[in-house]
Design an enzyme around this catalytic site. Structure first.
Site, PDB file in Angstrom:
ATOM      1  N   ARG A 169       0.847  -1.189   0.000  1.00 35.69           N
ATOM      2  CA  ARG A 169       0.000   0.000   0.000  1.00 35.69           C
ATOM      3  C   ARG A 169       0.891   1.250   0.000  1.00 35.69           C
ATOM      4  O   ARG A 169       1.638   1.486   0.964  1.00 35.69           O
ATOM      5  CB  ARG A 169      -0.892  -0.006   1.243  1.00 35.69           C
ATOM      6  CG  ARG A 169      -1.675   1.262   1.479  1.00 35.69           C
ATOM      7  CD  ARG A 169      -2.800   1.400   0.483  1.00 35.69           C
ATOM      8  NE  ARG A 169      -3.672   2.516   0.826  1.00 35.69           N
ATOM      9  CZ  ARG A 169      -4.529   3.060  -0.021  1.00 35.69           C
ATOM     10  NH1 ARG A 169      -4.629   2.604  -1.264  1.00 35.69           N
ATOM     11  NH2 ARG A 169      -5.299   4.051   0.368  1.00 35.69           N
ATOM     12  N   GLU A 222     -16.731 -20.695  26.462  1.00 33.84           N
ATOM     13  CA  GLU A 222     -15.951 -21.488  27.441  1.00 33.84           C
ATOM     14  C   GLU A 222     -15.579 -20.634  28.655  1.00 33.84           C
ATOM     15  O   GLU A 222     -14.508 -20.760  29.232  1.00 33.84           O
ATOM     16  CB  GLU A 222     -14.745 -22.164  26.784  1.00 33.84           C
ATOM     17  CG  GLU A 222     -15.204 -23.304  25.881  1.00 33.84           C
ATOM     18  CD  GLU A 222     -14.141 -24.308  25.549  1.00 33.84           C
ATOM     19  OE1 GLU A 222     -13.305 -24.605  26.417  1.00 33.84           O
ATOM     20  OE2 GLU A 222     -14.159 -24.810  24.418  1.00 33.84           O
TER      21      GLU A 222
END
Ligand code: COS
Length: 385
Positions: free
Chosen positions: A267, A363
């Site tokens: 970029r 969890e």
């Protein structure tokens, strides 16, 4: 960082990486869009014997442990968090049987799981029992050679797709969490049905459904361990498998860093690739450092478990907490580096950001992990002094 993997572990890592790169990465965006369960990938994983990595060779598994499971989950997760959790929820569903099953139960249920012929799921959560897992209401009443199950489980990963379910239900209401028991159930039994598939923010190809028990008859031989051991079985299972959630988070974070770095090198802004700018360099450096720290903690915990240490609740919670917070931070910063591109669905980052969030929740939320860590810390300090 060199973690000195042995030859078998290197092979597992390479195999999982190859499947992640060649099969999972290609379909991740499509599966996210269609929310289709990744059966093709599960079949591929089964065909190379990765489904039973952590199951003993006696029951047709590879004979590895949590460390090997973490290696595979991390690699799959680099490509898709949804595929990775479908794979690791199989371990979560299997662990109550691995840890507490009798030989006949192991033979009957772990063997097809290890061969990849059947998928497993873990059913603890209910509408009013999330963090407060001790307050489940699903009942199991003894009746002759059976227990009769009634109740509903919520948000069960692999629900509806799995064949084998480890289910937690109350056998003695007067004993609170000590009145819970664990059972092995099979899909297809009378009185056992599924709710609709949930629509989720991330990990969309994974299946999340309600399990509904209406006078479901469970043979007494499918009780795990003894009546009253359910809560302990659930807690011990989660202590063992939380590093696999950490590995999932790690994989998502590593995948996000890979994407951000690849983008930043090409970029061009202000006449330079954006990696030329210190603001971007420092973000990349922080991301890489946090990921490596999370990996070191997760791998050490997994090895501690596999070496047979007795007490690892604290380390297990720390791994899950640190790796999932890292995944959220890294995916956020990776999008920032890519700017508008990171935000667009054309690039894989926005999916990783959405997939990362659940690792701070399931969890056990990260607030629960902090409770576990603090309580263990205090308990251990009382033992020492
Ligand atoms: N290993 C073994 N035993 C454990 C244990 C562990 N990790 N954690 C608790 N226990 C035991 C305790 O020692 C206690 O035993 P006694 O009855 O002999 O005293 C019993 O279990 C109850 O423990 P405690 O009083 O600490 O339970 P709480 O109801 O306060 O709950 C937390 C403890 C919050 C830690 C637990 O409910 C929890 O982990 N919640 C999160 C659940 C979760 O992860 N849900 C996600 C489901 S899967 S996606």
């Amino acid at each position: 960082m060199n973690y000195f993997l042995n030859e078998e572990q290197k092979m597992i890592l390479e195999l999982a990486r190859k499947i992640a790169q060649e099969k999972v990465a290609k379909v991740a965006a499509k599966l996210d869009e269609t929310e289709e369960f990744p059966w093709e990938i599960i079949k591929t994983l089964a065909s190379v014997d990765l489904m039973g990595l952590y199951i003993s060779q006696e029951y047709a598994g590879f004979g590895g442990g949590i460390f090997e499971l973490c290696l595979a989950v991390e690699e799959l997760s680099r490509a898709c968090g949804g595929v990775a959790v479908s794979y690791s929820a199989n371990a979560l569903g299997s662990y109550p049987i691995i840890l507490f099953g009798k030989d006949e139960q192991k033979k009957k249920y772990l063997t097809p799981i290890a061969k990849g012929e059947k998928l497993a799921a873990f059913a603890l959560t209910e509408a009013e029992a999330g963090s407060d897992a001790g307050s489940i209401k699903t009942k199991a009443a003894p009746s002759g050679d059976y227990y009769i199950l009634n109740g509903t489980k919520q948000w069960i990963t692999n629900g509806g797709e799995a064949d084998i379910y480890t289910v937690f239900a109350i056998t003695d209401k007067s004993r609170g969490s000590r009145g819970a028991s664990a059972f092995i159930l099979e899909k297809g039994w009378d009185g056992f049905s599924f709710g609709k598939k949930e629509k989720k923010l991330g990990i969309r190809c994974s299946a999340t459904r309600e399990l509904i028990f209406e006078d479901c008859r469970v043979p007494k031989e499918n009780l795990l361990s003894k009546e009253g051991m359910g809560f302990i079985i659930a807690m011990k299972t989660l202590d063992n498998t939380r590093p696999a959630v950490a590995a999932q988070a790690l994989g998502i974070a590593q995948g996000a860093l890979d994407e951000a770095l690849k983008f930043a090198k090409t970029r061009i802004q202000f006449g330079h690739p954006i990696t030329y700018f210190q603001a971007v360099q420092h973000m990349l450096a922080d991301m890489a450092t946090q990921i490596e720290a999370a990996r070191a903690l997760t791998y050490s915990t997994a090895k501690m478990i596999d070496q047979g240490e007795k007490d690892f609740s604290k380390e297990s919670a720390m791994s899950k907490l640190f790796a999932s917070d890292t995944a959220m931070k890294v995916t956020t910063d990776a999008i920032q580096i890519m700017g508008g591109h990171g935000y667009m669905r054309e690039y894989p980052l926005e999916k990783k950001f959405r997939d990362a969030k659940i690792t701070q929740i399931y969890e056990g939320t990260n607030q629960i992990q902090r409770n576990v860590i603090a309580l263990e810390l205090i308990k251990q300090s009382q033992k020492k002094f």
